[in-house]
Each structure stands twice: as structure tokens, then as C-alpha cells.
Scaffold this active site. Sequence first.
Site, PDB file in Angstrom:
ATOM      1  N   LYS A  60       0.858  -1.193   0.000  1.00  0.00           N
ATOM      2  CA  LYS A  60       0.000   0.000   0.000  1.00  0.00           C
ATOM      3  C   LYS A  60       0.890   1.238   0.000  1.00  0.00           C
ATOM      4  O   LYS A  60       1.931   1.252   0.700  1.00  0.00           O
ATOM      5  CB  LYS A  60      -0.902  -0.040   1.246  1.00  0.00           C
ATOM      6  CG  LYS A  60      -2.021   1.000   1.254  1.00  0.00           C
ATOM      7  CD  LYS A  60      -2.953   0.765   2.437  1.00  0.00           C
ATOM      8  CE  LYS A  60      -4.082   1.779   2.499  1.00  0.00           C
ATOM      9  NZ  LYS A  60      -5.005   1.530   3.632  1.00  0.00           N
ATOM     10  N   SER A 135      -9.908   1.548   2.515  1.00  0.00           N
ATOM     11  CA  SER A 135      -9.000   2.348   1.720  1.00  0.00           C
ATOM     12  C   SER A 135      -7.940   1.521   0.977  1.00  0.00           C
ATOM     13  O   SER A 135      -7.302   2.049   0.070  1.00  0.00           O
ATOM     14  CB  SER A 135      -8.296   3.367   2.612  1.00  0.00           C
ATOM     15  OG  SER A 135      -7.466   2.710   3.564  1.00  0.00           O
ATOM     16  N   SER A 159     -10.334  -0.958   6.575  1.00  0.00           N
ATOM     17  CA  SER A 159      -9.685  -0.721   5.272  1.00  0.00           C
ATOM     18  C   SER A 159      -8.945  -1.906   4.680  1.00  0.00           C
ATOM     19  O   SER A 159      -8.512  -1.839   3.535  1.00  0.00           O
ATOM     20  CB  SER A 159      -8.713   0.456   5.384  1.00  0.00           C
ATOM     21  OG  SER A 159      -9.406   1.665   5.426  1.00  0.00           O
TER      22      SER A 159
END
Lengths: 469, 93
Positions: A60, A135, A159
Amino acid sequence: MLANKEITPSELTEESISLAKRYASLNCFNVINEEAAIAQSRNLSFDSNNLLSCIPIAHKDLFCIKDLETTCSSKILEGYKPPYTATVVKNLENAGCITIAKTNMDEFAMGSSNETSYFGNVHNPWLKNHVPGGSSGGAAASVASGIVPLATGTDTGGSIRQPAALCNLTGLKPTYGRISRWGMIAFASSLDQAGPIAHTAKDCAIALDAMTGHDSKDSTSLHLGKTTTLETLEKHTSLTLGIVKEFNGQLSAEMELAFQKSIMTYQSLGYKIKEITLPNIKYSVPTYYVIAPAECSSNLSRFDGVRFGFRSKNIQNLEDLYVKSRSEGFGNEVKRRILIGTYVLSAGYYDAYYKKAQQVRRLIAEDFNSAFKECDLILTPTSPGTTFAFDSKGSKDPTELYLEDLFTIAANLAGIPAISVPQAFVNNLPSGHQLIGPHLSESAILQTAHHFQLNSDWHLKSPSMESFL
Amino acid sequence: MDKQTVRTICYLSRLSLDQNSAQKIESDLDVILSMIDELQEVDTSKIEPMFSPIEQTAIVYDDVISSDNLKEDFLTQAPNSDNNFFKVPKVVE
């Protein structure tokens, strides 16, 4: 395939990068680490004793990697190349992983649909123009599309778990403090926790065991060694799973049916099902939307246009530099949360909002402690629905999108581990259920999820990808 | 939330809102505040706040000087720097 010498480490890395380019329209990557990854793969030799040896991984884009652009999908960090590497990335590289790319995400991890990224929406591999969740949406899309078998995510309110559910993957949020946060750009420090997103609970166990361990650079890192969840994965005991009374009636009929099928699978495997109560759970979303913005407003004060990242061109004085760099650099969702956070921390409102939310947080955590006297793990849906079309939620009322995290947020408030597991499809789209456990119960959670996956095949389904060619 | 409060928190946050986004953000803030106002109905009179999920005392490090100096590395990331310093517009006339 690596073990049988059907493919070499560099061929595997090149194949992964080639897939990343083939599916560029997914928009799941902010940067592809092509040159360094290929060089690394040529220098590595396959170690058959190490399950992560030469495995391509995507991180990420909030994990700092030395000299590789790290942006949190925000204009304010465009071009930023950190001078150091996050502990979790180092741990995975030490275990043999090869970093292929940095994944797209909601800006500063603020969102549940990956629609707040400065670099544009990520598509759900199962259905174009639909969200992958957020996310960690780019992370989920990169694994679901088959580009990489494993990605890192972070979970502040769901997330990792919600995008895993929307993309037919398994995603684990470990106990707060299990994985070092050093080098992970902070959103809400008392809630953020890194974790793996992969196809199966077994893959999550392998990744978790590499990611964990005490790190003296993170003052909230637990004084514990690496987890050994893979060793105990096959141990199956008939646990009692708690079903939350307060969540009754929160799902559509189709989603409820999928969830009931999961319950029946667990029952058929010998798990006992027991209704439990979490009396304050309905306050978890408002509690989160005080605490997370408060911590974000503090954490994001470091982005001032002075030391790194974006600086506005149109400045007359120092105040201008701060205000214009921040106003031009942050997107609207980030601004909303900074403003809410500043408000709840400001004089006159601190007790009414911030302190109040932290008190309710304790009540929510105590509810879990009481529930775990009645059951071993708690079983809930992961999200209220399946994937949804771009721009279809939250544009008029932001709280509509906040409710995506209705079932996941409380685990972050209490700091306890939880996993999302693929379950029956709803209208041909993936959905997931969640297993929540007490502090440090990752082994039990992974064993249970693995047991479910040995007796179901939802996690084996993959999207066609034709619409992304 | 009245316009003066929005102006104050914008100032404290060092954010300015352009006219197009200001109205939308102001109405969004009202919606979010009415959601978090639900917390007021909970009786928390004898409840200690829980600021962190692991309530342990912060670790104290040994007071040892380390030789790491990443000054050059960090300065290369600055939008503007001069020798050993971050450069910003003149503060004192």
C-alpha cells in the site's frame, strides 16, 4: 512452481510486472518498481524452506520504501521519496518477498471506496466502474486480478477487511501493536494497523508470521516475538461463535441469505452458534468519526510545505505557504476530516466530543470483553453490501459511505484482531463475513477461517478480467 | 456549525476553502456533527477515557547518542533548501 523449477524467480517477477501493465486500466498501482524488482529477483535464489521466497508483493502506498515514491495517493506527497524503509516492508523483504509495486488507495487511507485518491478511482476486478472498497482498494484489486498473490494493507476502520470482502479475498487486521507502524504514514495512530490481503487464510498466516515481531522503533509495538500461526493452522477445535444481536436486521435479504449460509457451514463443521450482545456497538461509527479525525488532524499537521512534498507556487509569506500548500495539496475528504478533528479537539468542545468518544470507546471495548466470556470468536458480515458503482454513495451525504464500516470499526476501537473471509456471492458479486477475536487471538481466527475455506470454494473463484484488457 | 466557527477551525487547521467547496464542506460538517452528537445520549459519568487500545506505559529509551545523521537525505526531499536549512519566505523584515 518455483519449487519444481517450472519458473525462475526473475520469470515470476517479470510475469507479475507484465500483468500489472496488461491490467493498467484497473488503476491499482501508483508506481511499478520494475527495475529494482527485476534486479532483486536476479540476485535472489529460491529457498525451498521459505514460503515467501521470491514471491511478488505489492505494498500500500503509505509504507515508506527508501528511494521509491510514496504518496498516500495525495497531491501533497507527490514526488516524495522516503530516505528509509518501513519495518513491515523490511520484514517481508527479509522473508524473501520482492516488491513489485505500490498500490493506489484512498487519500491518506480516508475512505471506504478508493474514490478519494488523487490518482483516480481503482476499479473492482469483478465489475468495471465499481469500487474495490477502501481504503486498501488498490491492494485488493492487485491480488484479486492475479497480478500479485499477496499485498499489504492497513486497517483503521475496516480498510483491509471491507475491500477484501468486495474483491473475494481474505484480509486480516491483527491486534493493535502486533505489526510495527514504523515507516507507515499515520492516519489515526491509535487505530491504524497493517495486515495482509491474500486469497486464503493460509496465505494470510504465512504473511502475518513474517510481518510481526517487536520493533523498538514503534513505541506501541507489543513486546512479543513473531507469530507462528501457520504451525497451528490445521488445528480445528469446535469453538463457539457469537452472533451479534444488535446487527439483526441490518442486511438486505440477499446479503442476509449469504451470511446465513456461512453460519450453516460453521454449524456443519461443529461450531456452536450463540447470540451475544454488544450493547454499545451502535455508537462505534460516531465514536470512530470523532477519534479518527482528531488523530488525523494532529498527524496531518506535519504536511506544511516546508520539509517534504508539495509546496504551493503562489505564496507571499510563511502563513501563505502553510495554508495554500495544504489547501491545494489535500483533497476534500481529507480536509473534511482535518476540520472535524480540529473542531472536536478545540477549546470548549474537547470534553463534549473527544473525551466523550474515548469514554464510549472504553464501553465498546468492555462489551467485547464481556462477549468473549460467552463465545470464542464473534461472527458478523464484513460489509452491509457488495461492491457499488462509482459516485453512487456519499456524494450527497458523507455519512452514507461511513456506514460501509458499520461492522468493522469496533474492532479497531478495541484494538482486537479480525479477518474477512469470502462467502456466498450475492447477485454474482463477492461478499464476506468477519471473524473477530480477543486480543492476540490471530491463531484461532486464522484456524477458523482456514477450516471454513477447506469446506467451501468461494475463495477459489476469480474474475475474468476481460473488460480490463 | 455557523460560518464563524467554520472560519475559526479553517484558520486553526491552516486550510482555506474556495467558494465552490466551502458550501458543500460546511453542509457536510453539519451532517457529520449531527451523527457524532448521538454520543451525547450515552451515560459516561464514571467511565475513564480509553485513549489507546494497549494501555501500557510508554517505553523509555536509554539516553545514548547515535551516530545516524540523515540530514542530507532529508534535505533532498525539501521543496526548497539552502545549505543546511529548509528555506521558507522571509519571516522577519
